[in-house]
Motif scaffolding. Structure first.
Motif, PDB file in Angstrom:
ATOM      1  N   UNK A 139      -2.362  -6.330  -2.874  1.00 23.88           N
ATOM      2  CA  UNK A 139      -1.855  -5.175  -2.147  1.00 23.88           C
ATOM      3  C   UNK A 139      -1.775  -5.539  -0.667  1.00 23.88           C
ATOM      4  N   UNK A 140      -0.596  -5.371  -0.090  1.00 25.13           N
ATOM      5  CA  UNK A 140      -0.411  -5.688   1.329  1.00 25.13           C
ATOM      6  C   UNK A 140      -0.261  -4.394   2.138  1.00 25.13           C
ATOM      7  N   UNK A 178      -2.880   6.151 -12.786  1.00 25.20           N
ATOM      8  CA  UNK A 178      -2.677   5.139 -13.827  1.00 25.20           C
ATOM      9  C   UNK A 178      -1.920   5.708 -15.013  1.00 25.20           C
ATOM     10  N   UNK A 179      -1.020   4.895 -15.573  1.00 23.67           N
ATOM     11  CA  UNK A 179      -0.365   5.270 -16.827  1.00 23.67           C
ATOM     12  C   UNK A 179       0.175   4.006 -17.497  1.00 23.67           C
ATOM     13  N   UNK A 219      -0.571   3.030  -4.392  1.00 23.70           N
ATOM     14  CA  UNK A 219      -1.539   1.933  -4.259  1.00 23.70           C
ATOM     15  C   UNK A 219      -2.401   2.055  -3.014  1.00 23.70           C
ATOM     16  N   UNK A 220      -3.669   1.691  -3.178  1.00 24.86           N
ATOM     17  CA  UNK A 220      -4.598   1.579  -2.059  1.00 24.86           C
ATOM     18  C   UNK A 220      -5.077   0.131  -2.005  1.00 24.86           C
ATOM     19  N   UNK A 229       0.846  -1.188   0.000  1.00 20.66           N
ATOM     20  CA  UNK A 229       0.000   0.000   0.000  1.00 20.66           C
ATOM     21  C   UNK A 229       0.891   1.252   0.000  1.00 20.66           C
ATOM     22  N   UNK A 230       0.575   2.209  -0.859  1.00 24.39           N
ATOM     23  CA  UNK A 230       1.349   3.449  -0.959  1.00 24.39           C
ATOM     24  C   UNK A 230       2.444   3.409  -2.004  1.00 24.39           C
ATOM     25  N   UNK A 231       2.885   2.213  -2.394  1.00 24.43           N
ATOM     26  CA  UNK A 231       3.938   2.073  -3.395  1.00 24.43           C
ATOM     27  C   UNK A 231       3.362   2.185  -4.810  1.00 24.43           C
ATOM     28  N   UNK A 232       4.259   2.200  -5.782  1.00 26.97           N
ATOM     29  CA  UNK A 232       3.875   2.099  -7.196  1.00 26.97           C
ATOM     30  C   UNK A 232       4.141   0.668  -7.639  1.00 26.97           C
TER      31      UNK A 232
END
Length: 123
Positions: free
Chosen positions: A119-120, A76-77, A93-94, A35-38
């Protein structure tokens, strides 16, 4: 806009059915990120020719068309490190980003690969 792009994409199936069919070089996989990362979801194939590429989520909501984001989420891309790669990047990330994503090529029939995103929580 998304509905229009989906219409154009599906219309392209009829226009591209006689050309050489691209084949995926990546395969269905699971990607885990915090969570929070790309995260980058992979999608690669050989020659695209006149075909088009889209990314959808698990409910087949259109996220991208070619290298353009059509969904309202600015996180998003599409990342294109080489000619045959159409990777989906999701930033910040959420937990709600977790789930299935599909990279689809408008061949006839449609071809796709699925990427399962897990997602962790951050420790």
């Amino acid at each position: 806009m998304a509905a229009f792009c989906a219409f154009v994409f599906l219309l392209g199936v009829a226009l591209c059915h006689a050309t050489r069919q691209p084949e995926f070089l990546s395969s269905t996989k699971t990607v885990t990120a915090r969570k929070g990362d790309a995260v980058t979801l992979p999608c690669s194939f050989n020659s695209l020719g006149r075909h088009r590429v889209v990314w959808t989520d698990g409910q087949f909501v259109l996220l991208t068309y070619q290298d353009r984001r059509v969904y309202h989420d600015e996180r998003l891309s599409v990342i294109r490190p080489s000619v045959g790669e159409w990777n989906l990047e999701i930033r910040a990330l959420t937990m709600t980003d977790q789930g299935q994503y599909h990279c689809i090529i408008n061949t006839s029939p449609l071809r796709d690969i699925s990427v399962n995103l897990i997602v962790t929580e951050r420790n």
